[in-house]
Design an enzyme around this catalytic site. Structure first.
Site, PDB file in Angstrom:
ATOM      1  N   HIS A   1      -5.232   0.992 -12.759  1.00 47.13           N
ATOM      2  CA  HIS A   1      -4.972  -0.387 -13.180  1.00 47.13           C
ATOM      3  C   HIS A   1      -3.831  -0.483 -14.180  1.00 47.13           C
ATOM      4  CE1 HIS A   1      -9.133  -2.202 -11.950  1.00 47.13           C
ATOM      5  NE2 HIS A   1      -8.449  -1.741 -10.935  1.00 47.13           N
TER       6      HIS A   1
ATOM      7  N   LYS B   1     -11.436  -6.130 -12.532  1.00 42.92           N
ATOM      8  CA  LYS B   1     -12.271  -5.532 -13.558  1.00 42.92           C
ATOM      9  C   LYS B   1     -12.741  -4.157 -13.051  1.00 42.92           C
ATOM     10  CE  LYS B   1     -15.785  -6.279 -10.889  1.00 42.92           C
ATOM     11  NZ  LYS B   1     -16.078  -5.076 -10.094  1.00 42.92           N
TER      12      LYS B   1
ATOM     13  N   ARG C   1     -15.125   7.325  -4.884  1.00 42.75           N
ATOM     14  CA  ARG C   1     -14.425   7.069  -6.151  1.00 42.75           C
ATOM     15  C   ARG C   1     -15.399   6.940  -7.321  1.00 42.75           C
ATOM     16  NH1 ARG C   1     -14.949   1.912  -7.871  1.00 42.75           N
ATOM     17  NH2 ARG C   1     -15.715   0.375  -6.371  1.00 42.75           N
TER      18      ARG C   1
ATOM     19  N   SER D   1       0.855  -1.175   0.000  1.00 38.58           N
ATOM     20  CA  SER D   1       0.000   0.000   0.000  1.00 38.58           C
ATOM     21  C   SER D   1       0.894   1.229   0.000  1.00 38.58           C
ATOM     22  CB  SER D   1      -0.908   0.005   1.235  1.00 38.58           C
ATOM     23  OG  SER D   1      -1.619   1.215   1.347  1.00 38.58           O
ATOM     24  N   ARG D   2       0.320   2.395  -0.345  1.00 37.27           N
ATOM     25  CA  ARG D   2       1.067   3.643  -0.207  1.00 37.27           C
ATOM     26  C   ARG D   2       1.250   3.997   1.266  1.00 37.27           C
ATOM     27  NH1 ARG D   2      -2.322   5.381  -4.738  1.00 37.27           N
ATOM     28  NH2 ARG D   2      -1.050   5.497  -6.618  1.00 37.27           N
TER      29      ARG D   2
END
Length: 360
Positions: free
Chosen positions: A99, A117, A185, A56-57
């Site tokens: 992605h 997806k 998002r 993760s960041r």
């Protein structure tokens, strides 16, 4: 092939292997968001594989995810995750907008990759990822989990065997109340938000299963092959999209998605001899299959559901492991050509509806 109409019709059995029987591989999870939790549980409960690392960041976020699932290594960067020599494959679970970059990061590190997806924002980005993987002879698969489920195998078998006759139409919808009060998002163009890539990808991909094999969807270069309309949010992503597609054989698909309300989430495949109905969220593991004759008589029915020791995502993880150990570069259940067909269709839908993502 079309069966004679006087032959008794019954649904075939699924040919899907038990995911526990697939080879064991070591997964690295890139981006520990909500969908990554479902994947990690599915790997642990329903396969012989294990998640050995997460990136993760935020190192704290990675550590929390690792602690929850008993994962040995937590990294505070994606670069460190894909460089881990004990990671056999990377699962990309970041937002759609990331992605392409994250799949390329894994590929450039020499890692096979399973990409959530929708595979990327666009067909152009998808080709970039697939071309990079091809140059390195690496396995890349779109994590459209539905296509790996046992009931989708039954759908394929029904269509390919001619059990319902020639396919003339497919109908599928997917609507959830996710806007404006759902994940942020979904409303953000910079994160490739909107209903289509998050929800509409399911009906489009289902139509591709039915219409896209031996009878591929017509080229989206032709306006007649894809017709779409929709409504946009104030930030310019689609709240609702409705799509009509036609394949080379003249079969039609009517598909819809919305993040502004709840729909039945059903699907129907209509043939010249009978029809196949999928109810109870057609894309999910609990969907019921129903074979219905010309006179609307129910000829056969298969209730949905999975064994207690399997999760829906277990099947995609197991198929990826099988392909990886077999030295394959794509899965026959979710080929690169199918990924590109779906992305091209959604590109055309966005063009007609008017959804443009930053940087396109």
């Amino acid at each position: 092939m079309t069966l004679p109409i006087d032959v008794p019709l019954a649904l075939p059995d699924a040919r899907t292997p038990d995911p526990h029987d697939a080879p064991a591989i070591r997964w690295g999870v890139l981006a520990p968001g909500g969908i990554a939790h479902a994947f990690a549980e599915a790997v642990a409960v329903g396969t012989a594989s294990e998640v050995v690392a997460v990136g993760s960041r935020s190192h704290a976020r990675a550590r929390d995810f690792a602690d929850e699932y008993g994962i040995g290594r937590a990294y505070g960067s994606y670069e460190d995750l894909v460089a881990d020599p004990d990671v056999d494959a990377v699962y990309v679970a970041s937002p759609h907008s990331e992605h392409r970059a994250h799949a390329l990061l894994a590929v450039e590190a020499g890692k096979p990759v399973l990409v959530e997806k929708a595979f990327t924002r666009s067909a152009a980005e998808a080709r970039e990822v697939l071309d990079a993987a091809a140059r390195r002879d690496l396995l890349v698969v779109e994590a459209m989990w539905s296509r790996f489920l046992p009931h989708y195998d039954v759908v394929r078998h029904v269509v390919e065997s001619g059990l319902i006759g020639e396919v003339v139409a497919v109908f599928a919808d997917h609507g959830q109340r996710l806007y404006p009060d759902g994940p942020e998002r979904l409303s953000q163009p910079e994160l490739a938000g909107g209903a289509l890539l998050d929800l509409g990808v399911y009906p489009v991909s289902f139509a591709d299963v039915v219409l896209g094999g031996a009878q591929p969807l017509a080229s989206v270069a032709s306006v007649a092959s894809v017709k779409a309309s929709g409504t946009l949010t104030d930030l310019g992503v689609d709240a609702t999209s409705t799509v009509s597609v036609t394949n080379a054989a003249g079969a039609h698909g009517v598909l819809s998605c919305t993040m502004a309300g709840v729909t039945p989430c059903t699907a129907v495949v209509a043939g010249t001899n009978a029809r196949l109905e999928l109810s109870g969220a057609f894309y999910g593991a609990g969907s019921t299959l129903r074979l219905v004759g010309r006179d609307n008589e129910v000829l056969d029915e298969r209730p949905g559901g999975l064994p207690e020791d399997v999760r829906g995502f277990s099947y995609e993880a197991a198929e990826f492991a099988r392909c990886l150990v077999a030295g394959e570069t794509e899965s026959p259940l979710m080929t690169h050509a199918a990924t590109l067909r779906v992305m091209e269709t959604m590109d055309e839908v966005r063009r007609q509806v008017g959804v443009v993502y930053p940087g396109e």
